[in-house]
Design a protein around this motif. Structure first.
Motif, PDB file in Angstrom:
ATOM      1  N   SER A 165       0.827  -1.202   0.000  1.00  0.00           N
ATOM      2  CA  SER A 165       0.000   0.000   0.000  1.00  0.00           C
ATOM      3  C   SER A 165       0.860   1.250   0.000  1.00  0.00           C
ATOM      4  O   SER A 165       0.573   2.226  -0.695  1.00  0.00           O
ATOM      5  N   PHE A 166       1.937   1.193   0.760  1.00  0.00           N
ATOM      6  CA  PHE A 166       2.830   2.345   0.862  1.00  0.00           C
ATOM      7  C   PHE A 166       3.483   2.679  -0.477  1.00  0.00           C
ATOM      8  O   PHE A 166       3.424   3.818  -0.952  1.00  0.00           O
ATOM      9  N   VAL A 167       4.100   1.696  -1.104  1.00  0.00           N
ATOM     10  CA  VAL A 167       4.807   1.974  -2.364  1.00  0.00           C
ATOM     11  C   VAL A 167       3.834   2.279  -3.489  1.00  0.00           C
ATOM     12  O   VAL A 167       4.151   3.048  -4.406  1.00  0.00           O
ATOM     13  N   PHE A 168       2.639   1.690  -3.428  1.00  0.00           N
ATOM     14  CA  PHE A 168       1.640   1.973  -4.457  1.00  0.00           C
ATOM     15  C   PHE A 168       1.140   3.408  -4.340  1.00  0.00           C
ATOM     16  O   PHE A 168       1.063   4.146  -5.325  1.00  0.00           O
ATOM     17  N   ASN A 169       0.780   3.823  -3.135  1.00  0.00           N
ATOM     18  CA  ASN A 169       0.190   5.143  -2.931  1.00  0.00           C
ATOM     19  C   ASN A 169       1.192   6.272  -3.069  1.00  0.00           C
ATOM     20  O   ASN A 169       0.805   7.410  -3.359  1.00  0.00           O
ATOM     21  N   THR A 170       2.446   6.007  -2.852  1.00  0.00           N
ATOM     22  CA  THR A 170       3.471   7.030  -3.068  1.00  0.00           C
ATOM     23  C   THR A 170       3.933   7.069  -4.519  1.00  0.00           C
ATOM     24  O   THR A 170       4.695   7.961  -4.903  1.00  0.00           O
ATOM     25  N   GLY A 171       3.482   6.108  -5.338  1.00  0.00           N
ATOM     26  CA  GLY A 171       3.891   6.070  -6.733  1.00  0.00           C
ATOM     27  C   GLY A 171       5.240   5.440  -6.948  1.00  0.00           C
ATOM     28  O   GLY A 171       5.774   5.479  -8.059  1.00  0.00           O
ATOM     29  N   ILE A 172       5.813   4.836  -5.916  1.00  0.00           N
ATOM     30  CA  ILE A 172       7.147   4.241  -6.053  1.00  0.00           C
ATOM     31  C   ILE A 172       7.104   2.945  -6.841  1.00  0.00           C
ATOM     32  O   ILE A 172       7.978   2.678  -7.658  1.00  0.00           O
ATOM     33  N   MET A 173       6.089   2.110  -6.604  1.00  0.00           N
ATOM     34  CA  MET A 173       5.977   0.825  -7.318  1.00  0.00           C
ATOM     35  C   MET A 173       4.538   0.588  -7.742  1.00  0.00           C
ATOM     36  O   MET A 173       3.601   0.986  -7.042  1.00  0.00           O
ATOM     37  N   LYS A 174       4.391  -0.101  -8.861  1.00  0.00           N
ATOM     38  CA  LYS A 174       3.108  -0.578  -9.343  1.00  0.00           C
ATOM     39  C   LYS A 174       3.270  -2.034  -9.769  1.00  0.00           C
ATOM     40  O   LYS A 174       4.369  -2.591  -9.721  1.00  0.00           O
ATOM     41  N   GLY A 175       2.177  -2.640 -10.201  1.00  0.00           N
ATOM     42  CA  GLY A 175       2.270  -4.007 -10.690  1.00  0.00           C
ATOM     43  C   GLY A 175       2.972  -4.067 -12.038  1.00  0.00           C
ATOM     44  O   GLY A 175       3.073  -3.069 -12.762  1.00  0.00           O
ATOM     45  N   ARG A 176       3.457  -5.264 -12.361  1.00  0.00           N
ATOM     46  CA  ARG A 176       4.040  -5.436 -13.697  1.00  0.00           C
ATOM     47  C   ARG A 176       2.941  -5.373 -14.762  1.00  0.00           C
ATOM     48  O   ARG A 176       3.204  -5.005 -15.903  1.00  0.00           O
ATOM     49  N   THR A 177       1.752  -5.737 -14.370  1.00  0.00           N
ATOM     50  CA  THR A 177       0.575  -5.537 -15.221  1.00  0.00           C
ATOM     51  C   THR A 177      -0.486  -4.875 -14.368  1.00  0.00           C
ATOM     52  O   THR A 177      -0.330  -4.721 -13.154  1.00  0.00           O
ATOM     53  N   ASP A 178      -1.581  -4.501 -14.993  1.00  0.00           N
ATOM     54  CA  ASP A 178      -2.664  -3.897 -14.232  1.00  0.00           C
ATOM     55  C   ASP A 178      -3.316  -4.894 -13.286  1.00  0.00           C
ATOM     56  O   ASP A 178      -3.916  -4.500 -12.286  1.00  0.00           O
ATOM     57  N   GLN A 200      14.307   8.176  -4.398  1.00  0.00           N
ATOM     58  CA  GLN A 200      15.228   9.288  -4.171  1.00  0.00           C
ATOM     59  C   GLN A 200      14.500  10.623  -4.259  1.00  0.00           C
ATOM     60  O   GLN A 200      14.717  11.523  -3.434  1.00  0.00           O
ATOM     61  N   ALA A 201      13.612  10.758  -5.244  1.00  0.00           N
ATOM     62  CA  ALA A 201      12.880  12.016  -5.419  1.00  0.00           C
ATOM     63  C   ALA A 201      11.997  12.310  -4.209  1.00  0.00           C
ATOM     64  O   ALA A 201      11.958  13.437  -3.708  1.00  0.00           O
ATOM     65  N   ILE A 202      11.288  11.291  -3.725  1.00  0.00           N
ATOM     66  CA  ILE A 202      10.417  11.490  -2.567  1.00  0.00           C
ATOM     67  C   ILE A 202      11.241  11.732  -1.314  1.00  0.00           C
ATOM     68  O   ILE A 202      10.915  12.601  -0.490  1.00  0.00           O
ATOM     69  N   TYR A 203      12.318  10.973  -1.153  1.00  0.00           N
ATOM     70  CA  TYR A 203      13.177  11.145   0.023  1.00  0.00           C
ATOM     71  C   TYR A 203      13.756  12.554   0.080  1.00  0.00           C
ATOM     72  O   TYR A 203      13.769  13.194   1.141  1.00  0.00           O
ATOM     73  N   ASP A 204      14.227  13.055  -1.052  1.00  0.00           N
ATOM     74  CA  ASP A 204      14.767  14.418  -1.083  1.00  0.00           C
ATOM     75  C   ASP A 204      13.694  15.425  -0.699  1.00  0.00           C
ATOM     76  O   ASP A 204      13.937  16.347   0.096  1.00  0.00           O
ATOM     77  N   LYS A 205      12.521  15.271  -1.251  1.00  0.00           N
ATOM     78  CA  LYS A 205      11.441  16.223  -1.016  1.00  0.00           C
ATOM     79  C   LYS A 205      11.034  16.263   0.455  1.00  0.00           C
ATOM     80  O   LYS A 205      10.957  17.337   1.063  1.00  0.00           O
ATOM     81  N   VAL A 206      10.802  15.095   1.039  1.00  0.00           N
ATOM     82  CA  VAL A 206      10.353  15.092   2.428  1.00  0.00           C
ATOM     83  C   VAL A 206      11.490  15.455   3.379  1.00  0.00           C
ATOM     84  O   VAL A 206      11.256  15.994   4.468  1.00  0.00           O
ATOM     85  N   SER A 207      12.741  15.197   2.969  1.00  0.00           N
ATOM     86  CA  SER A 207      13.884  15.620   3.784  1.00  0.00           C
ATOM     87  C   SER A 207      13.956  17.137   3.845  1.00  0.00           C
ATOM     88  O   SER A 207      14.224  17.722   4.909  1.00  0.00           O
ATOM     89  N   VAL A 208      13.719  17.787   2.719  1.00  0.00           N
ATOM     90  CA  VAL A 208      13.724  19.245   2.675  1.00  0.00           C
ATOM     91  C   VAL A 208      12.571  19.793   3.513  1.00  0.00           C
ATOM     92  O   VAL A 208      12.733  20.739   4.286  1.00  0.00           O
ATOM     93  N   GLU A 209      11.390  19.210   3.356  1.00  0.00           N
ATOM     94  CA  GLU A 209      10.237  19.654   4.146  1.00  0.00           C
ATOM     95  C   GLU A 209      10.511  19.513   5.643  1.00  0.00           C
ATOM     96  O   GLU A 209      10.228  20.416   6.437  1.00  0.00           O
ATOM     97  N   SER A 210      11.067  18.370   6.030  1.00  0.00           N
ATOM     98  CA  SER A 210      11.354  18.125   7.439  1.00  0.00           C
ATOM     99  C   SER A 210      12.389  19.107   7.969  1.00  0.00           C
ATOM    100  O   SER A 210      12.259  19.624   9.095  1.00  0.00           O
ATOM    101  N   LEU A 211      13.407  19.408   7.165  1.00  0.00           N
ATOM    102  CA  LEU A 211      14.437  20.372   7.561  1.00  0.00           C
ATOM    103  C   LEU A 211      13.822  21.738   7.837  1.00  0.00           C
ATOM    104  O   LEU A 211      14.105  22.372   8.869  1.00  0.00           O
ATOM    105  N   VAL A 212      12.984  22.212   6.924  1.00  0.00           N
ATOM    106  CA  VAL A 212      12.380  23.538   7.069  1.00  0.00           C
ATOM    107  C   VAL A 212      11.446  23.575   8.278  1.00  0.00           C
ATOM    108  O   VAL A 212      11.448  24.545   9.050  1.00  0.00           O
TER     109      VAL A 212
END
Length: 466
Positions: A165-178, A200-212
């Motif tokens: 659920s986590f990787v699907f909802n964050t857009g990190i992973m999907k199925g090989r087929t629908d 990496q893209a999500i990690y960078d983004k939330v790291s910046v948000e957390s820093l601020v």
């Protein structure tokens, strides 16, 4: 569009990850790409764009569907000294995968992961490890919560379902087929490149948000009105972990250009992020507002004032830090502020006092010693703030502010004269270098309409000196 059915439910035990809703779009041509290699592409995080074709040292990925992700990570040093054939369809073992996670999340080299270093890593193991990595770093990401229904995930454990659920909802992973995720299949290097690039893209983004956000919580600890040496030390202690040495030195030399606490009230409570835009692979621009509150807002909620702030955050030596800050114009919100430049003070009022009027008068101080007992020996101004609904027929409680010189106030405390008939003297509201501001002892003796509201206003530390 993704055709798999989605069940919209709250995810048990799911962590919240930083701030984009996910819209899914398949950008891959199924007639060209082998079905087993397809990972549907979700929309990109704000500010990201598909990288253009760049030079690569790999000879077997030209026109490959994962070319952009492979070369993007190559530019960041993900693949180490690997050159020649990338072998995108090859599987990877646990040791290789652990090294990639360590690079993205800045883990220590001896970090433990729940997979065998010698065996091939499965797709569901990748999902679990990524979710656990965000949790270990205590980073949160806000995501659209939808539960993916694949034909081959019914036998997953609760832990595996949560990871999926986590990787699907964050857009990190999907199925090989629908229809199928293939959770127990070994992941290929090409698939992993896409997954790692998104991670990496999500990690960078939330790291910046957390820093601020963490930086914003430190602002109230730095009093900009303190002596220069104390301000400098306080900035070092509270800002040093968040800003570059150059920015810190700039603020220490000119504290008036730095964010921090100017008055005892209102004070900066936090930074609320309004937008986050990627300037480059190693830089973000964050726009937000410094939210200021008083004791009233702390108890009841709300905002006393806002100060726009723009921060440039850079990745320097593999660490996100704030490298530049621009402050905007102070914006008062829920409160009305009476400003008195003659005596140097501000007085915050609730929003319903908009349209108030100012009534001026004088207080008189009487001698307490014979033979001049009762004679006026001191005098000074009283400034009363009057509610806009006050009328001669329906009078309301004023807010009377007595103004003393510092010497007058000290004499009053020594009982060298008295003001009023009450057995106790006026109550101090605040002071600056020249004047002391006080409320009369029995200002509300008749209990007129609105006296309770005035009492609440006075409890919120509304008077601030300049």
């Amino acid at each position: 569009m993704v055709k798999s059915k989605l069940l919209k439910i709250g995810l048990t035990g799911a962590i919240l990850l930083g701030g984009t809703s996910i819209v899914f779009a398949n950008t891959i041509n199924n007639e060209i790409i082998p079905q087993r290699n397809i990972i549907p592409i979700s929309t990109l995080i704000n500010g990201d764009s598909l990288p253009s074709f760049t030079e690569t040292r790999f000879t077997d990925i030209q026109k490959h569907w994962a070319y952009n992700e492979i070369t993007s990570l190559e530019a960041k040093g993900m693949w180490g000294d690997l050159s020649g054939n990338f072998e995108p369809n090859k599987t990877i073992n646990g040791e290789e995968f652990a090294s990639y996670l360590t690079k993205i999340f800045n883990f220590k080299a001896d970090s433990n992961f729940e997979f065998d270093n010698e065996l091939e890593v499965t797709r569901i193991e990748v999902a679990k490890a990524i979710k656990e990595s965000f949790e270990k770093k205590k980073l949160s990401v806000i995501m659209t919560q939808m539960f993916p229904l694949y034909e081959d995930t019914k036998d997953l454990t609760q832990e595996e379902i949560s990871a999926l659920s986590f990787v699907f909802n964050t857009g990190i992973m999907k199925g090989r087929t629908d229809q199928k995720f293939f959770p127990n299949d070994a992941i290929t290097k090409a698939e992993l490149a896409v997954v790692l690039d998104r991670t990496q893209a999500i990690y960078d983004k939330v790291s910046v948000e957390s820093l601020v956000e963490d930086f914003g919580r430190k602002l109230q600890a730095v009093s900009l009105q303190a002596p220069v040496d104390i301000v400098s030390k306080s900035m070092e202690e509270n800002y040093g972990d968040f800003v570059s040495p150059e920015l810190l030195a700039k603020w220490q030399n000119n504290p008036q250009n730095a964010p921090g606490r100017i008055l005892s009230s209102p004070w900066p409570d936090r930074i609320e992020i309004l937008s986050l835009d990627k300037l480059s692979g190693d830089a973000y621009e964050v726009k937000g507002e410094i939210i200021e509150i008083t004791s009233t807002e702390k108890v009841r909620g709300g905002v006393a004032a806002k100060l726009p702030i723009t921060l440039e955050v850079k990745n320097i030596d593999n660490r996100w830090i704030i490298d530049d800050v621009t402050l905007g114009v102070y914006q008062e919100t829920d409160s009305i502020v009476y400003r008195n430049s003659q005596y140097g003070f501000n007085f915050s009022l609730p929003e319903n006092w908009e349209g108030y009027s100012i009534i001026t008068d004088n207080w008189e101080g009487s001698d307490l010693e014979a033979p001049q007992e009762g004679r006026t020996v001191e005098t000074g101004p009283i400034i009363s703030i009057r509610h806009p609904k006050w009328t001669a027929q329906n009078q309301r409680q004023d807010i009377p502010i007595m103004i003393f010189t510092v010497n007058q106030w000290e004499a009053l405390q020594q009982n060298e004269f008295s003001v009023g008939a009450a057995p106790i003297g006026p109550r101090e509201l605040g002071r600056n270098t020249e004047y002391v501001f006080a409320i009369p002892a029995r200002y509300n003796y008749a209990f007129p309409t609105g006296y309770e509201e005035v009492e609440n206003i006075l409890e919120s530390n509304p008077l601030q000196t300049k």
